[in-house]
Design a protein around this motif. Structure first.
Motif, PDB file in Angstrom:
ATOM      1  N   GLN A   1       0.813  -1.213   0.000  1.00 27.58           N
ATOM      2  CA  GLN A   1       0.000   0.000   0.000  1.00 27.58           C
ATOM      3  C   GLN A   1       0.850   1.269   0.000  1.00 27.58           C
ATOM      4  N   SER A   2       2.081   1.195  -0.491  1.00 30.38           N
ATOM      5  CA  SER A   2       2.961   2.360  -0.471  1.00 30.38           C
ATOM      6  C   SER A   2       2.551   3.354  -1.552  1.00 30.38           C
ATOM      7  N   TYR A   3       2.833   4.639  -1.292  1.00 32.80           N
ATOM      8  CA  TYR A   3       2.537   5.697  -2.256  1.00 32.80           C
ATOM      9  C   TYR A   3       3.723   5.865  -3.197  1.00 32.80           C
ATOM     10  N   SER A   4       3.450   5.758  -4.513  1.00 33.52           N
ATOM     11  CA  SER A   4       4.505   5.876  -5.517  1.00 33.52           C
ATOM     12  C   SER A   4       4.037   6.728  -6.682  1.00 33.52           C
ATOM     13  N   PHE A   5       5.018   7.198  -7.475  1.00 32.08           N
ATOM     14  CA  PHE A   5       4.741   8.012  -8.658  1.00 32.08           C
ATOM     15  C   PHE A   5       4.855   7.142  -9.908  1.00 32.08           C
TER      16      PHE A   5
ATOM     17  N   ASP B   1       5.148   2.982   6.360  1.00 31.07           N
ATOM     18  CA  ASP B   1       3.871   2.285   6.329  1.00 31.07           C
ATOM     19  C   ASP B   1       2.805   3.279   5.902  1.00 31.07           C
ATOM     20  N   ALA B   2       2.472   3.268   4.593  1.00 26.45           N
ATOM     21  CA  ALA B   2       1.534   4.259   4.058  1.00 26.45           C
ATOM     22  C   ALA B   2       0.084   3.823   4.161  1.00 26.45           C
ATOM     23  N   GLY B   3      -0.172   2.635   4.692  1.00 25.05           N
ATOM     24  CA  GLY B   3      -1.536   2.125   4.778  1.00 25.05           C
ATOM     25  C   GLY B   3      -2.538   3.086   5.400  1.00 25.05           C
ATOM     26  N   PRO B   4      -2.213   3.692   6.562  1.00 29.31           N
ATOM     27  CA  PRO B   4      -3.185   4.583   7.213  1.00 29.31           C
ATOM     28  C   PRO B   4      -3.290   5.972   6.586  1.00 29.31           C
ATOM     29  N   TYR B   5      -2.473   6.267   5.565  1.00 28.46           N
ATOM     30  CA  TYR B   5      -2.424   7.615   5.003  1.00 28.46           C
ATOM     31  C   TYR B   5      -3.264   7.715   3.730  1.00 28.46           C
ATOM     32  N   ARG B   6      -3.778   8.929   3.510  1.00 26.12           N
ATOM     33  CA  ARG B   6      -4.512   9.217   2.275  1.00 26.12           C
ATOM     34  C   ARG B   6      -4.060  10.577   1.761  1.00 26.12           C
TER      35      ARG B   6
END
Length: 295
Positions: A214-218, A233-238
């Motif tokens: 669930q990581s944030y990538s470009f 840990d990007a799971g809880p982030y939006r």
């Protein structure tokens, strides 16, 4: 609808207002501008200088589900509530300078493209575009889908947007100017459109990976990787908004309280140049979407 059920548990906190206790200011950089967001029936404004919040409007017994930019000094709200005793999705125009609120059409997932003045919306079974820029209104049907399906729309340029229907459908692009429609096969393999943002400075889509991390990538539109955010840990982030003039992101983080085990939301600002992330507000709900304005 889970976010909005959480919203009601937090309403006494959200619009007690001025919820910026626990901020962690960045000593090396100051941020500015306003972030517009919705919580239930309220339209709110968050000052990015200090995290303070104010209420701009109340849509009564209806609920604001989404919002988008609508020109320089306006917002486009997707609202759900009773019309002639029937609950209906409708798009509403809010003017920031006069606080005026006007109903436009029935529909949801409203988005606006400035060139050639196009209004994107979903009528429940079709994703449509109304084009006004040619002097007469023309309505296009982009795709048909199962009634009530969740539709995600992300603007890429003044004339182009991405869309997807449901959780696992392919990502498509559509250009209102050329009327060209494409299936982005490689991008669909790695990205979710829910919570995705177009980042002009990278010419890429920031999205969560379609895997367990669930990581944030470009990613470019052809699916090629262009880096990622340094969040373990990007799971809880939006990701909520891209501050184009500051090359920074606004994100929310969902967290559980120890005492009541209820979900609350912290607000963070991520500086893309330095990969530094600071918390602006410890406890403030922003809903599923937000709009940034420099002033």
């Amino acid at each position: 609808m889970r976010l909005f059920s959480v919203n009601f548990r937090l309403m006494s906190l959200v619009f007690g207002l001025l919820l910026f206790a626990g901020c962690e200011p960045d000593e090396t950089r100051e941020y500015w501008g306003n972030l517009y967001f919705a919580a239930g029936s309220y339209l709110g404004q968050l000052d990015l200088r200090d995290g303070s919040v104010s209420v701009l409007a109340n849509v009564g017994d209806a609920y604001i589900h989404e919002l988008d930019a609508f020109g320089e000094n306006q917002l486009l709200l997707t609202v759900f509530g009773p019309v002639n005793r029937k609950d209906t999705f409708r798009l509403m125009q809010y003017k920031l300078d006069t606080n005026g609120l006007v109903t436009l059409i029935n529909g949801r997932h409203g988005r606006y493209l400035p060139v050639p003045e196009a209004l994107i919306f979903d009528d429940g079974a079709h994703l449509r575009v109304r084009v006004y820029g040619s002097g007469r209104m023309e309505e296009l049907t982009i795709t048909q889908h199962r009634f009530g399906s969740r539709v995600h729309v992300v603007q890429v340029s003044e004339t182009q947007f991405l869309y997807g229907v449901g959780r696992d459908s392919a990502i498509h692009s559509f250009d209102v100017d050329t009327r060209e429609s494409l299936v982005l096969t490689e991008l669909s393999k790695v990205c979710q459109l829910d919570g995705a943002l177009w980042i002009d400075a990278r010419d890429a889509l920031l999205c969560k990976l379609e895997d367990a991390s669930q990581s944030y990538s470009f990613f470019a539109l052809d699916g090629s990787a262009r880096g990622s955010l340094s969040i373990p840990d990007a799971g809880p982030y939006r990701a909520m908004a891209y501050l184009a003039d500051q090359d920074a992101l606004v994100l929310t983080e969902a967290w559980n309280t120890v005492v009541s085990d209820s979900v609350r939301y912290a607000i963070w600002i991520y500086d893309l140049a330095s990969d530094r992330m600071v918390r602006l507000v410890e406890d403030q709900y922003l809903g599923p979407s937000a709009v940034y304005r420099p002033q």
